[in-house]
Design an enzyme around this catalytic site. Sequence first.
Site, PDB file in Angstrom:
ATOM      1  N   GLU A   1      45.757  40.200  35.404  1.00 44.07           N
ATOM      2  CA  GLU A   1      44.786  41.176  35.909  1.00 44.07           C
ATOM      3  C   GLU A   1      43.578  40.483  36.543  1.00 44.07           C
ATOM      4  OE1 GLU A   1      45.839  44.144  36.453  1.00 44.07           O
ATOM      5  OE2 GLU A   1      43.942  44.076  37.533  1.00 44.07           O
TER       6      GLU A   1
HETATM    7  C1  FAD Z   1      52.741  37.753  31.151  1.00 49.26           C
HETATM    8  C2  FAD Z   1      52.249  38.097  32.523  1.00 49.26           C
HETATM    9  C3  FAD Z   1      52.267  39.416  32.937  1.00 49.26           C
HETATM   10  C4  FAD Z   1      51.852  39.752  34.230  1.00 49.26           C
HETATM   11  N1  FAD Z   1      51.946  41.055  34.655  1.00 49.26           N
HETATM   12  C5  FAD Z   1      51.746  41.336  35.969  1.00 49.26           C
HETATM   13  C6  FAD Z   1      52.033  42.637  36.488  1.00 49.26           C
HETATM   14  O1  FAD Z   1      52.414  43.554  35.756  1.00 49.26           O
HETATM   15  N2  FAD Z   1      51.891  42.844  37.826  1.00 49.26           N
HETATM   16  C7  FAD Z   1      51.463  41.856  38.679  1.00 49.26           C
HETATM   17  O2  FAD Z   1      51.363  42.115  39.858  1.00 49.26           O
HETATM   18  N3  FAD Z   1      51.170  40.625  38.211  1.00 49.26           N
HETATM   19  C8  FAD Z   1      51.303  40.340  36.884  1.00 49.26           C
HETATM   20  N4  FAD Z   1      51.029  39.080  36.409  1.00 49.26           N
HETATM   21  C9  FAD Z   1      50.544  38.063  37.334  1.00 49.26           C
HETATM   22  C10 FAD Z   1      49.087  37.683  37.101  1.00 49.26           C
HETATM   23  O3  FAD Z   1      48.240  38.723  37.502  1.00 49.26           O
HETATM   24  C11 FAD Z   1      48.837  36.370  37.824  1.00 49.26           C
HETATM   25  O4  FAD Z   1      49.507  35.351  37.087  1.00 49.26           O
HETATM   26  C12 FAD Z   1      47.365  36.039  37.971  1.00 49.26           C
HETATM   27  O5  FAD Z   1      46.754  36.923  38.857  1.00 49.26           O
HETATM   28  C13 FAD Z   1      47.117  34.609  38.445  1.00 49.26           C
HETATM   29  O6  FAD Z   1      47.911  34.293  39.556  1.00 49.26           O
HETATM   30  P1  FAD Z   1      48.771  32.926  39.549  1.00 49.26           P
HETATM   31  O7  FAD Z   1      49.572  32.918  38.305  1.00 49.26           O
HETATM   32  O8  FAD Z   1      49.491  32.815  40.826  1.00 49.26           O
HETATM   33  O9  FAD Z   1      47.700  31.784  39.418  1.00 49.26           O
HETATM   34  P2  FAD Z   1      46.937  31.069  40.662  1.00 49.26           P
HETATM   35  O10 FAD Z   1      46.404  32.111  41.572  1.00 49.26           O
HETATM   36  O11 FAD Z   1      47.799  30.014  41.219  1.00 49.26           O
HETATM   37  O12 FAD Z   1      45.701  30.400  39.910  1.00 49.26           O
HETATM   38  C14 FAD Z   1      45.755  29.099  39.289  1.00 49.26           C
HETATM   39  C15 FAD Z   1      44.311  28.710  38.910  1.00 49.26           C
HETATM   40  O13 FAD Z   1      43.518  28.586  40.103  1.00 49.26           O
HETATM   41  C16 FAD Z   1      42.391  29.441  40.029  1.00 49.26           C
HETATM   42  N5  FAD Z   1      42.141  29.992  41.373  1.00 49.26           N
HETATM   43  C17 FAD Z   1      43.037  30.544  42.220  1.00 49.26           C
HETATM   44  N6  FAD Z   1      42.431  30.932  43.360  1.00 49.26           N
HETATM   45  C18 FAD Z   1      41.127  30.631  43.222  1.00 49.26           C
HETATM   46  C19 FAD Z   1      39.973  30.797  44.061  1.00 49.26           C
HETATM   47  N7  FAD Z   1      40.042  31.384  45.247  1.00 49.26           N
HETATM   48  N8  FAD Z   1      38.786  30.353  43.588  1.00 49.26           N
HETATM   49  C20 FAD Z   1      38.695  29.792  42.365  1.00 49.26           C
HETATM   50  N9  FAD Z   1      39.747  29.601  41.536  1.00 49.26           N
HETATM   51  C21 FAD Z   1      40.941  30.023  41.958  1.00 49.26           C
HETATM   52  C22 FAD Z   1      42.755  30.522  39.017  1.00 49.26           C
HETATM   53  O14 FAD Z   1      41.605  31.110  38.405  1.00 49.26           O
HETATM   54  C23 FAD Z   1      43.617  29.754  38.032  1.00 49.26           C
HETATM   55  O15 FAD Z   1      42.791  29.094  37.109  1.00 49.26           O
HETATM   56  C24 FAD Z   1      51.372  38.738  35.100  1.00 49.26           C
HETATM   57  C25 FAD Z   1      51.333  37.412  34.660  1.00 49.26           C
HETATM   58  C26 FAD Z   1      51.764  37.083  33.398  1.00 49.26           C
HETATM   59  C27 FAD Z   1      51.727  35.636  32.965  1.00 49.26           C
END
Ligand code: FAD
Length: 566
Positions: free
Chosen positions: A430
């Site tokens: 989220e």
């Molecule tokens: C168990 C689980 C359930 C989930 N359920 C859903 C769901 O129902 N629907 C859905 O759509 N998604 C869902 N998600 C996805 C979740 O919302 C994402 O994992 C989350 O938004 C982070 O994206 P990412 O994993 O690609 O991490 P990334 O975006 O790759 O981030 C990696 C790190 O980089 C940092 N970062 C990234 N971009 C920036 C920036 N511009 N500035 C500063 N820091 C940055 C982040 O804060 C993080 O620390 C779920 C994830 C999990 C693990």
Amino acid sequence: MPYRAPVPEITFCLDHVVGYSRVTETERFADATPETVSALLTEAGRICEEVLAPLNRAGDLHPAKLENGVVRTSPGFADGYRAIAEAGFAAITADPAYGGLGLPQTVATAVNEMMGSACLSLELNPLMTQGQIEALEHHASDEIKALYLPKLTSGEWCGTMNLTEPQAGSDVGALKTKAEPNGDGTYAITGQKIYISWGDNDFTENVCHLVLARLPDGKPGTKGISLFLVPKRIPEADGTPGVANSLKVVSLEHKLGLHGSPTCVMQYDGATGWLVGEPHGGIAAMFTMMNNARLGVGVHGLSIAEAATQHALAYAADRVQGRSPIENGTGTILDHADVRRMLTGMKAETFAVRALALDLAVSIDLANATGDRAMAARAAFLTPICKAYGTDTGISVADTGIQVHGGMGFIEETGAAQFYRDGRVAAIYEGTNGIQAMDLTGRKMMDGGAAAFALIDEIEAEAKAAGARGELLAATAAELRAATERMVALDLNDRFAGAVPYQHAFALTLGGLYHLRAALAEGEGSRTRLAQSFMARQMAAVPGLLAEAGLGAADLYALSAEDLVA
Ligand SMILES: Cc1cc2nc3c(=O)[nH]c(=O)nc-3n(C[C@H](O)[C@H](O)[C@H](O)COP(=O)(O)OP(=O)(O)OC[C@H]3O[C@@H](n4cnc5c(N)ncnc54)[C@H](O)[C@@H]3O)c2cc1C
């Protein structure tokens, strides 16, 4: 240790800390009287204690499975879901015209807390449906509302949110899922979504996916994204779930925790979808669901913190080690100063998070009921703070809970470790807590800090009115004001370098306000002693956090990427 629903504690918070009576005074929520709310919370507490809490361990030990393309849920989850649906917990705030209970968000927040403490992995299902109902009420056509909302409010169908793709996590604008017009008012949705919570189950007739995708003329980035409703089964006009849509669950993720919640990789192969809201207006429409979910996920942290605290207190009250250092002690580890430090901190922070979540919910209700723009701005400012502080606190309290258990905390049978494993993801999904902090210090300060200063005014005024009891809080609020003035003068990347400590400092200062209100309402007693402890210990971290918040990014970039990676 069995979960005990903290209904009296929630009621105290509603009555004496967050001013719930203001919600009942509005015309829209006049029926949500304290008596009605109390009856509902009592019943919700019973269901959580008796029906949902016994499922928590089963969900952890027997994760949801994918068998021949069908998700098989954990043992007992179907019965637990039925109890949730029959009680209307997916539709607490939903419009009564479509079968909802029409109650305030504040009530939903309290019920969600208890469901999440009892069984977080199952609670995620109705939380998603609550958000989807709200998004459809605000943005869907009358036909979609008439067909889908009665099924969602009854719990016969449930909802999901589909944003994330392999290359589009925090950067939602990078998504590639396509939507092609079919020429009959529907769209063909093609693409892959990952990490979709409750992407399928074996206990509802239908699963309704809200999917972000790009129309052929959609620009790159977030401005070119549209929102579509894509059901697992395409409903007939009479609402019976019809033929299967062209979508499937490809696989389930193996996770650190939250095993009972199936986290799905979804494949859409020209699946039939219906546009929700305006073409290219998908992010705005999805934000209705995301704001709801941000409060809901902040509450996940609260749920975990409450459950972990109950567990740790019960263990400490039973475990005997060493000689008691105090006279008339219990003879258990509860007597040791360091164990007291841990348990008092857990209780004090859990209280602060509950008050913050309910305060935010009251602001949302008042903004919705009255159209008051200042209240809406207050709610918008509190949302990232609640999401991040709630979830960070859930994790830190669960971590401390393991420590209180000693070696037994590392042994799965006690359940202490499950709280930590289940709650860990809440700081990530989220919108990660880093993204929340950037929202707070970026978008939510585009008003020059007006919403921030309005909240600081509120804290300072109450602290000063409390005289000696509010002195520490008044001084902390003054430091927060000075730091906020510095923050709004910084350029964006310097703000972002200090955004997380700033967000934490703001949350702790608000925590001081809530504790002060509780202490004043009580007079003298245990709430006052807890408030004094929170202000002296947790709130004492604020000056250090604010100093870090103002450092800017220069020192972070002074260390080059090569320095880090080498
Ligand atoms: C168990 C689980 C359930 C989930 N359920 C859903 C769901 O129902 N629907 C859905 O759509 N998604 C869902 N998600 C996805 C979740 O919302 C994402 O994992 C989350 O938004 C982070 O994206 P990412 O994993 O690609 O991490 P990334 O975006 O790759 O981030 C990696 C790190 O980089 C940092 N970062 C990234 N971009 C920036 C920036 N511009 N500035 C500063 N820091 C940055 C982040 O804060 C993080 O620390 C779920 C994830 C999990 C693990």
